[in-house]
Design a protein around this motif. Sequence first.
Motif, short mmCIF file in Angstrom:
data_model
loop_
_atom_site.label_atom_id
_atom_site.label_comp_id
_atom_site.label_asym_id
_atom_site.label_seq_id
_atom_site.Cartn_x
_atom_site.Cartn_y
_atom_site.Cartn_z
N GLU A 199 0.81 -1.23 0.00
CA GLU A 199 0.00 0.00 0.00
C GLU A 199 0.84 1.26 0.00
OE1 GLU A 199 -2.87 0.24 3.12
OE2 GLU A 199 -3.92 -1.58 2.46
N ASN A 200 2.06 1.14 0.51
CA ASN A 200 2.89 2.34 0.62
C ASN A 200 3.84 2.55 -0.56
OD1 ASN A 200 1.78 3.06 3.12
ND2 ASN A 200 3.08 1.50 4.12
N HIS A 201 3.75 1.67 -1.54
CA HIS A 201 4.56 1.87 -2.75
C HIS A 201 4.13 3.19 -3.40
CE1 HIS A 201 6.25 1.37 -6.74
NE2 HIS A 201 7.00 0.37 -6.27
N LYS B 218 -0.22 5.49 -5.37
CA LYS B 218 -0.93 6.78 -5.42
C LYS B 218 -1.34 7.16 -6.84
CE LYS B 218 1.23 9.00 -1.43
NZ LYS B 218 2.58 8.38 -1.40
#
Lengths: 456, 456
Positions: free
Chosen positions: A287-289, A293
């Motif tokens: 999710e934080n890649h 976004k």
Amino acid sequence: MKLPDSSRRTFIQNTTLAGVGIGLMPKTTFGLTSSNNIDKLKIGLIGVGLRGTNHLENLLLRKDILITAICDIDNARMELALDTLQKADFPKPQVFGKNDLDYRNLLQLKEVDAVIIATPWLWHTRMAKDAMLAGKYTGVEVSAANTLEECWDLVNTHEQAGSHLMILENVNYRRDVMAVLNMVRQNVFGEMVHFRCGYQHDLRGVKLNDGKTPYGRGAEFGEKGISESKWRTHHSVYQNADVYPTHGVGPIAVMDNINRGNRFLSLTSHATKSRGLHNYIVEVGGENHPNAKVKFKLGDIVTTTIETALGETIIVTHDTNLPRPYSLGFRVQGTNGLWEVDGNRIYIEGQSKPHQWDDADDWLKKYDHPLWQKYGAYAADSGHGGMDFFVLNAFVESAKQNISPPLDVYDAAAWSAITPLSEKSIENNGMPQDFPDFTRGLWINRKPYEWMKNTF
Amino acid sequence: MKLPDSSRRTFIQNTTLAGVGIGLMPKTTFGLTSSNNIDKLKIGLIGVGLRGTNHLENLLLRKDILITAICDIDNARMELALDTLQKADFPKPQVFGKNDLDYRNLLQLKEVDAVIIATPWLWHTRMAKDAMLAGKYTGVEVSAANTLEECWDLVNTHEQAGSHLMILENVNYRRDVMAVLNMVRQNVFGEMVHFRCGYQHDLRGVKLNDGKTPYGRGAEFGEKGISESKWRTHHSVYQNADVYPTHGVGPIAVMDNINRGNRFLSLTSHATKSRGLHNYIVEVGGENHPNAKVKFKLGDIVTTTIETALGETIIVTHDTNLPRPYSLGFRVQGTNGLWEVDGNRIYIEGQSKPHQWDDADDWLKKYDHPLWQKYGAYAADSGHGGMDFFVLNAFVESAKQNISPPLDVYDAAAWSAITPLSEKSIENNGMPQDFPDFTRGLWINRKPYEWMKNTF
């Protein structure tokens, strides 16, 4: 119309492959045997990525061509290509690629008769225009153009310069597609009524990779990506359109005589929400890649319906972001029956049992295209199930004679126009969009290419 | 909202079929066993043609209903119905049909709790309105309405009178459809993205017959036709539209929560040329048959693409004039995978082998719907592969409790609206048409019917 200066090259005329018995020949002797390099078609390759290298490898199996020049801005790909040539005992070509426009220097070479353009999509029309203006017989990979203006650019440049352009749509040469084309031409389906096709191919692992190997699992694209993910994925970020229509619509357009007694009139397009690429990034990169976004504009499924001048409809699907097995989803339907590739089935009234499908295999075998009967065994190893051999063969043989190719500039323009027209329709809630008539009215007189023969 | 006067009828509450062990019961004892006719649902049948007779025969297998009235203007069909009732030892119903409006006298009967309308399409809404206004629990065959105004009529009458309407879409109860619905509800496909469906059924022998028997080979319709060809064929003469959308779109609408958290937003439609019916008339009746002069307006293939509020698309096909095997062409696609009825295949990421289809049978068996597990063996002989039992069962059980049915008036309106909207889109070169919101905004709060249970 000004014709290209054919004195600038020596074309091989009257190829007589038909009598050679290709099935018995060792692979490296395909093509007119000739020890005289002057008689060979001199080809320049622009772009030797995965697709260009595939063409290169198939060209090396022929005796009727020379590869006189190669252009690629990627040194690694260039070295691979040169190495491949050397191993095949082909002479070393001239090399270009010192910057994005170095291909123009390749186009100035007297030692290039024909070029094959296999570069990122946004370069296709620019390079094809320049190639035609330089008098080269031009082959361009799919899709040929990105905007309506580019479609016109191709047509106008061809008509101005007199150089031919072939869109290198390999699916037109798939064995089942050609058998069905044979059935269409022999009126087995009756009058044509309806078609379906599309590009349904899970490309998540192509649009996103690890930046190290083309199909390495990862969540990178653009600058951090490699191979197609470097450039192809941007189209999914910025465009909501059928960005890749020709594998489906090319074969259908030929069956339906588009630009040759028929034409695309208008279309509507609808896109779904976009989920697949984002979900894949989260799955693979977390999710934080940073790419989690990214807002992808391309809807996961794009549905386009085309109306033709003779009253047929064609549904074209673009489906590349979701998990699914590959299918081009062909359906060819006439007043007597239909073929559906999904389920591999055919129904022909009066011949099939009432209301029951036949397995398509028997029909496809019966109507196997003369080209496949002749070269099928040979072509099998050429890539993509053999069709890559045939599309390249048609290009080389057409170029050797400097004649209009089977899939010409008007085809390239009409098929590629689906991208900008679908984009506009989607932007406008499905509003119908008219196709330009790229033949400027000539479609009513233009005769279909003679597909039913065993040469090319 | 005024609710119907339930004191006018005696509903059977708390049916306890679940414990009865239906598979072991003889067929004629289906339904709550009761020797007291007062406790039974009193049904009036309006229309006992082929479809109405099918309902009649299935009703006769139940113990929880009485058929108290029948209306049909065709004496032969009425006699057949009465004969059927007598042979099943059912009491003789009151009989109506002396003119087109005699059904209104049936609707005045105190001895009718619920009606089933199985008449030609142009009577559906008129009769359903009258039935709801008379306080009857109303079942109407597909399609429910012919124009947008009629769609609103159904909704407005329901809301005014408080009577319930169920659209009797049997395909919603097909075993594979219900298994896939089960998979959708259990999130096997992930988030829904795209659907396909349609009515692909060679109806040439239904729209045209010999005027003597419903499926007798011939070229007659209208006054010289019999059964459906008397009225159904006129829609092919006068309308270029998807005139029969609900067998395809009904199941998809339920899977996609249409009117219950989602809704149809807009559509575009495209029709091909019209060839099939004319060719059939010439083939069967000869070039000089008077009907060979008829110009059929209905295109052979009508393609409609619907956009939904949640961003899915649905392709709906109407294909009834050409030779082809039957298929409703279902495809249900989500972010995790998809079902395609053509080819009978399913792919689910992480469970199927990468890029390879599974045979759908294993999945459909695993997710077999509780209703089918319970009643499948019993239903098998009820018609159309069993689904006719389930749709009728849902109608009877909902009517007995006087509760909103699984497929309600908003479904009837939204699904049926495809006909007039597609007609307008086709007339206007594929111009997109907006769906009315028949729920007047309530779709954002309405909860899905609880499909995953083993009662109805």
